[in-house]
Scaffold this motif. Structure first.
Motif, PDB file in Angstrom:
ATOM      1  N   SER A  21     -56.134 -37.939 -22.033  1.00 50.08           N
ATOM      2  CA  SER A  21     -57.487 -37.062 -21.670  1.00 50.08           C
ATOM      3  C   SER A  21     -58.532 -37.745 -21.772  1.00 50.08           C
ATOM      4  O   SER A  21     -58.586 -38.641 -22.690  1.00 50.08           O
ATOM      5  N   CYS A  22     -59.402 -37.339 -20.881  1.00 46.47           N
ATOM      6  CA  CYS A  22     -60.835 -38.028 -21.083  1.00 46.47           C
ATOM      7  C   CYS A  22     -61.880 -36.675 -21.293  1.00 46.47           C
ATOM      8  O   CYS A  22     -62.041 -36.086 -20.288  1.00 46.47           O
ATOM      9  N   ALA A  23     -62.138 -36.736 -22.353  1.00 49.56           N
ATOM     10  CA  ALA A  23     -63.279 -35.505 -22.737  1.00 49.56           C
ATOM     11  C   ALA A  23     -64.683 -35.945 -22.525  1.00 49.56           C
ATOM     12  O   ALA A  23     -65.048 -37.060 -23.002  1.00 49.56           O
ATOM     13  N   LEU A  29     -68.959 -32.883 -16.398  1.00 55.56           N
ATOM     14  CA  LEU A  29     -68.185 -34.018 -15.656  1.00 55.56           C
ATOM     15  C   LEU A  29     -68.226 -33.186 -14.155  1.00 55.56           C
ATOM     16  O   LEU A  29     -68.092 -34.030 -13.287  1.00 55.56           O
ATOM     17  N   ASP A  30     -68.777 -32.086 -13.884  1.00 52.87           N
ATOM     18  CA  ASP A  30     -68.615 -31.543 -12.548  1.00 52.87           C
ATOM     19  C   ASP A  30     -69.041 -32.378 -11.537  1.00 52.87           C
ATOM     20  O   ASP A  30     -68.382 -32.316 -10.262  1.00 52.87           O
ATOM     21  N   VAL A  64     -48.575 -47.683 -10.005  1.00 54.90           N
ATOM     22  CA  VAL A  64     -48.368 -46.545 -10.512  1.00 54.90           C
ATOM     23  C   VAL A  64     -48.150 -45.166  -9.634  1.00 54.90           C
ATOM     24  O   VAL A  64     -47.786 -44.287 -10.140  1.00 54.90           O
ATOM     25  N   LYS A  65     -48.133 -45.393  -8.461  1.00 57.22           N
ATOM     26  CA  LYS A  65     -47.980 -44.166  -7.453  1.00 57.22           C
ATOM     27  C   LYS A  65     -46.579 -43.716  -7.537  1.00 57.22           C
ATOM     28  O   LYS A  65     -45.725 -44.282  -7.745  1.00 57.22           O
ATOM     29  N   GLY A  66     -46.656 -42.363  -7.638  1.00 52.88           N
ATOM     30  CA  GLY A  66     -45.493 -41.680  -7.653  1.00 52.88           C
ATOM     31  C   GLY A  66     -44.911 -41.446  -9.192  1.00 52.88           C
ATOM     32  O   GLY A  66     -43.878 -40.684  -9.530  1.00 52.88           O
ATOM     33  N   ARG A  67     -45.504 -42.216  -9.996  1.00 54.65           N
ATOM     34  CA  ARG A  67     -45.350 -41.675 -11.485  1.00 54.65           C
ATOM     35  C   ARG A  67     -46.457 -41.456 -12.136  1.00 54.65           C
ATOM     36  O   ARG A  67     -46.222 -40.592 -13.171  1.00 54.65           O
ATOM     37  N   PHE A  68     -47.900 -41.580 -11.821  1.00 59.46           N
ATOM     38  CA  PHE A  68     -48.790 -40.903 -12.478  1.00 59.46           C
ATOM     39  C   PHE A  68     -49.640 -40.088 -11.664  1.00 59.46           C
ATOM     40  O   PHE A  68     -49.646 -40.222 -10.308  1.00 59.46           O
ATOM     41  N   THR A  69     -50.380 -39.108 -12.229  1.00 55.89           N
ATOM     42  CA  THR A  69     -51.075 -38.068 -11.471  1.00 55.89           C
ATOM     43  C   THR A  69     -52.242 -37.763 -12.413  1.00 55.89           C
ATOM     44  O   THR A  69     -52.321 -37.425 -13.746  1.00 55.89           O
ATOM     45  N   VAL A  70     -53.430 -37.681 -11.793  1.00 50.91           N
ATOM     46  CA  VAL A  70     -54.678 -37.576 -12.085  1.00 50.91           C
ATOM     47  C   VAL A  70     -55.239 -36.143 -11.751  1.00 50.91           C
ATOM     48  O   VAL A  70     -54.900 -35.625 -10.531  1.00 50.91           O
ATOM     49  N   SER A  71     -55.988 -35.500 -12.797  1.00 50.74           N
ATOM     50  CA  SER A  71     -56.191 -34.157 -12.510  1.00 50.74           C
ATOM     51  C   SER A  71     -57.360 -33.698 -13.268  1.00 50.74           C
ATOM     52  O   SER A  71     -57.653 -34.600 -14.219  1.00 50.74           O
ATOM     53  N   ARG A  72     -58.003 -32.769 -13.294  1.00 57.30           N
ATOM     54  CA  ARG A  72     -59.150 -32.470 -13.701  1.00 57.30           C
ATOM     55  C   ARG A  72     -59.469 -30.913 -14.303  1.00 57.30           C
ATOM     56  O   ARG A  72     -58.865 -30.259 -13.300  1.00 57.30           O
ATOM     57  N   ASP A  73     -60.179 -30.559 -15.136  1.00 54.40           N
ATOM     58  CA  ASP A  73     -60.402 -29.437 -15.493  1.00 54.40           C
ATOM     59  C   ASP A  73     -61.844 -29.299 -15.756  1.00 54.40           C
ATOM     60  O   ASP A  73     -62.494 -29.436 -16.953  1.00 54.40           O
ATOM     61  N   ASN A  74     -62.617 -28.743 -14.680  1.00 51.26           N
ATOM     62  CA  ASN A  74     -64.127 -28.949 -15.046  1.00 51.26           C
ATOM     63  C   ASN A  74     -64.556 -27.745 -16.012  1.00 51.26           C
ATOM     64  O   ASN A  74     -65.624 -28.176 -16.569  1.00 51.26           O
ATOM     65  N   VAL A  75     -63.813 -26.937 -16.127  1.00 46.64           N
ATOM     66  CA  VAL A  75     -64.156 -25.669 -17.089  1.00 46.64           C
ATOM     67  C   VAL A  75     -64.125 -26.485 -18.653  1.00 46.64           C
ATOM     68  O   VAL A  75     -64.846 -26.057 -19.214  1.00 46.64           O
ATOM     69  N   LYS A  76     -63.004 -27.019 -18.783  1.00 44.85           N
ATOM     70  CA  LYS A  76     -62.908 -27.760 -20.159  1.00 44.85           C
ATOM     71  C   LYS A  76     -63.567 -28.949 -20.260  1.00 44.85           C
ATOM     72  O   LYS A  76     -63.397 -29.722 -21.279  1.00 44.85           O
ATOM     73  N   ASN A  77     -64.192 -29.391 -19.188  1.00 49.54           N
ATOM     74  CA  ASN A  77     -64.949 -30.647 -19.170  1.00 49.54           C
ATOM     75  C   ASN A  77     -63.986 -31.883 -19.587  1.00 49.54           C
ATOM     76  O   ASN A  77     -64.503 -32.844 -20.296  1.00 49.54           O
ATOM     77  N   THR A  78     -62.924 -32.267 -18.933  1.00 50.26           N
ATOM     78  CA  THR A  78     -61.755 -32.993 -19.313  1.00 50.26           C
ATOM     79  C   THR A  78     -61.005 -33.561 -18.139  1.00 50.26           C
ATOM     80  O   THR A  78     -60.857 -32.627 -16.950  1.00 50.26           O
ATOM     81  N   VAL A  79     -60.643 -34.623 -18.019  1.00 51.76           N
ATOM     82  CA  VAL A  79     -59.966 -35.279 -17.014  1.00 51.76           C
ATOM     83  C   VAL A  79     -58.616 -35.870 -17.758  1.00 51.76           C
ATOM     84  O   VAL A  79     -58.710 -36.241 -18.611  1.00 51.76           O
TER      85      VAL A  79
END
Length: 121
Positions: A21-23, A29-30, A64-79
Motif C-alpha cells: 500500500s502507498c498511503a 492523490l486524486d 512483473v507483467k501477469g503477476r503484479f497488479t496496480v490499483s488505486r482507491d482515491n477515496v482512501k487516498n491509497t494506491v
C-alpha cells in the motif's frame, strides 16, 4: 506536509503473494499518477508499475507483467500493488512515488521511504 508511506512488505515464500500500500497524507492523490519502483541489493532502482490519476491507464515492467497488479482507491487516498506468484528475484525495497501529472512518465517528484519485500524459502 506531503508524505507518502508504503506498507505491506515482509517475508514470503516463492509463489506467495503480498499487497503493498502507498498511503498519502497532507494532500490528495486524486490528480496524480503514482509509480512503483524497486531496488534490489547491489542493483539500480527500476520501475515496476505506474497508474494514472484516474486509474484508467496502467503499465508494468516486463519482469512483473501477469503477476503484479496496480490499483488505486482515491477515496482512501491509497494506491496498491498486488504481487502474486512472487519469485526470489522480486526481493527488493519497494518505493512508491508521485508524479505531478495525471499520466505516467519518467519523472517523479515525491518518494516514500520504501518497504522491504523478501522472497525466500
Amino acid at each position: 506536509q506531503l508524505q507518502l508511506v508504503e506498507s505491506g512488505g515482509g517475508l514470503v515464500q516463492p509463489g506467495g503473494s503480498l499487497r503493498l500500500s502507498c498511503a498519502a497524507s497532507g494532500f490528495t492523490l486524486d490528480y496524480y499518477a503514482i509509480g512503483w519502483f524497486r531496488q534490489a541489493p547491489g542493483k539500480e532502482r527500476e520501475g515496476v508499475s505506474c497508474i494514472s490519476s484516474s486509474g484508467g491507464s496502467t503499465n508494468y515492467a516486463d519482469s512483473v507483467k501477469g503477476r503484479f497488479t496496480v490499483s488505486r482507491d482515491n477515496v482512501k487516498n491509497t494506491v496498491y500493488l498486488q504481487m502474486d506468484n512472487l519469485k526470489p528475484e522480486d526481493t527488493a525495497v519497494y518505493y512508491c512515488a508521485l508524479r505531478e501529472r495525471s499520466w505516467c512518465g519518467n519523472e517523479y517528484d515525491y518518494w516514500g521511504q520504501g518497504t522491504l519485500v523478501t522472497v525466500s524459502s
